[in-house]
Design a protein around this motif. Structure first.
Motif: not given
Length: 74
Positions: A9-15
């Motif tokens: 859940l803490s994984y950050e995705m680029k737009v």
């Protein structure tokens, strides 16, 4: 288990990654919706003009619900 969930859940995705994921999911969903709409046109017989277009587009978007409704109604 909670550590794995927190990491997921803490994984950050680029737009751009988010848009690519939506496209990868959206294309098959849309294709199935178009196939469903072209093969199940009984409810569109009496419609004309904008009502026909909106109902057809709505059946493309809502095909999973329509499959369930078709199974339970027959």
């Amino acid at each position: 288990m909670l550590r794995r969930l927190d990491r997921f859940l803490s994984y950050e995705m680029k737009v751009s990654e988010f848009l690519g994921t939506l496209i990868i999911i959206g294309i098959p969903y849309g294709l199935v919706g178009v196939i469903w709409s072209f093969t199940h046109t009984g409810h569109l017989r009496d419609l004309h003009g904008a009502d026909l277009i909106i109902s057809f587009l709505g059946s493309i978007v809502c095909w999973p619900v329509l499959i369930f409704a078709n199974v339970t109604m027959t």
